[in-house]
Design an enzyme around this catalytic site. Structure first.
Site, mmCIF file in Angstrom:
data_model
loop_
_atom_site.group_PDB
_atom_site.id
_atom_site.type_symbol
_atom_site.label_atom_id
_atom_site.label_comp_id
_atom_site.label_asym_id
_atom_site.label_seq_id
_atom_site.Cartn_x
_atom_site.Cartn_y
_atom_site.Cartn_z
ATOM 1 N N GLU A 1 -39.373 86.424 18.842
ATOM 2 C CA GLU A 1 -39.754 85.676 20.034
ATOM 3 C C GLU A 1 -38.729 85.903 21.144
ATOM 4 O O GLU A 1 -37.532 85.862 20.886
ATOM 5 C CB GLU A 1 -39.865 84.184 19.710
ATOM 6 N N HIS B 1 -45.081 79.802 21.903
ATOM 7 C CA HIS B 1 -44.325 78.765 21.195
ATOM 8 C C HIS B 1 -44.268 77.464 22.012
ATOM 9 O O HIS B 1 -43.203 77.024 22.440
ATOM 10 C CB HIS B 1 -42.915 79.246 20.862
ATOM 11 N N ARG C 1 -43.417 78.402 11.749
ATOM 12 C CA ARG C 1 -42.391 79.383 12.091
ATOM 13 C C ARG C 1 -42.973 80.768 11.868
ATOM 14 O O ARG C 1 -43.681 81.007 10.884
ATOM 15 C CB ARG C 1 -41.124 79.191 11.247
#
Length: 339
Positions: free
Chosen positions: A266, A285, A237
């Site tokens: 993000e 991601h 994370r």
């Protein structure tokens, strides 16, 4: 009685069909400002919800008095206030097993890409700079036979350790609250303190969930302990790493490089300095982004939801106290749980 389920993400047709066989299903492929009120209205009759990428807020929970279960199509669950769900007796399930091998593959892709300067050299060649043999200024570093430090040796960390020890002959260090005897026996993993890991590792890989304890656990101090030749990998994370401190460490060549699949914000803003640093491989991601894995995650999430709404326990319950509250309430109808 067929219960009502709300999806807040599109799922494969087979998964939707599985849910529809068991429950009344309403689908929101995405929740945004234009449909947020309708979504909240639909939650008013929902017994279960399923999806990912949406932060489930207190106003959503307040709008869902019948809610019994939430199934996230992800291993991580930092989009949820687990304590708030538990207080309401709402069961939260996730999909940890389905992402393990795929994410471990990506961790190694990042390690190799950073060590061998794959993205940098591909762009260099594509730009027309390859006119003679590559010289020392463009050399990378080896991965095999080096030391890998894994911060958080859980499922994915263990899969990374297996690849490291058996595939690349790496020494594996790990920092964990508890000893991982299986990894020690199978991969020769050595448990040590975080500081020792940072000081000795050629590659540092963070594999912890995001909690109040792990937020910015890799900051300026920790980066200063790493070897100047070390590479940081983060596929867990984003906020586990202090991004500003990392940018400073990279810009000053305090560490060699970083392979990042996750970020504090993000999508990563287009003007982020991380995009301008040649020593950084920054991905959008994609840790679980294969068709097979995403489909398996959606299927598992649906099975989790169906099972919990039917009163069956499943291994992937994040907050078992909520399960205890709900089963106690069912045994004692005069009491209450949820809502």
């Amino acid at each position: 009685m067929r219960k009502r389920v709300v999806l807040y993400r599109a799922v494969p047709r087979e998964v939707l069909g599985l849910l529809q066989e068991n429950h009344e299903v309403t689908v929101y492929e995405a929740v945004n400002e234009s449909n947020r009120k309708a979504f909240l209205d639909t939650l008013g009759t929902a017994h279960g919800i399923m999806g990912n990428t949406l932060k489930i807020t207190s106003d959503m929970l307040d709008a869902a008095p019948l809610l019994e279960a939430v199934s996230t199509i992800s291993a991580g669950y930092d989009a949820f206030d687990v304590d708030a769900l538990t207080r309401r007796g709402i069961i939260l399930t996730n999909t940890p097993d389905e992402v393990t091998e795929t994410t471990a593959d990506l961790v190694f892709a990042l390690m190799l890409a950073c060590a061998r300067r794959v993205v940098e050299m591909a762009n260099w060649a594509r730009g027309g700079a390859w006119v003679k043999s590559v010289g020392e200024p463009y050399f990378g570093v080896d991965v095999h036979g080096t030391t890998l430090g894994i911060v958080g040796l859980g499922r994915i960390g263990g899969a990374v350790a297996r690849r490291a020890a058996h595939g690349f002959g790496m020494r594996v260090l790990y920092a964990n609250r508890q000893a991982n005897r299986q990894a020690e026996d199978a991969y020769g993993a050595e448990r040590c303190t975080l500081d020792e890991l940072l000081q000795q590792s050629d590659f540092v890989c963070t594999m912890v969930p995001l909690t109040t304890e792990t937020h910015h656990m890799i900051g300026a101090r920790e980066l200063s302990l790493m070897k100047k030749s070390a590479i940081l990998i983060n596929a867990s994370r984003g906020p586990v790493v202090d991004e500003s401190a990392l940018i400073e460490a990279l810009s000053s060549a305090r560490i060699r490089g970083a392979g990042l699949d996750v970020f504090e914000r993000e999508p990563l803003p287009a003007d982020s300095p991380l995009y301008t640093l040649p020593s950084v491989v920054a991905l959008p991601h994609i840790g679980s982004a294969t068709r097979a894995t995403r489909d398996a995650m959606a299927a598992r999430a649906a099975k989790n939801l169906i099972a919990t709404l039917s009163g069956h326990n499943v291994p992937a319950i994040v907050n078992p106290n909520a399960w205890d509250m709900r089963t106690a309430a069912q045994a004692n109808p005069c009491g209450s749980a949820g809502g």
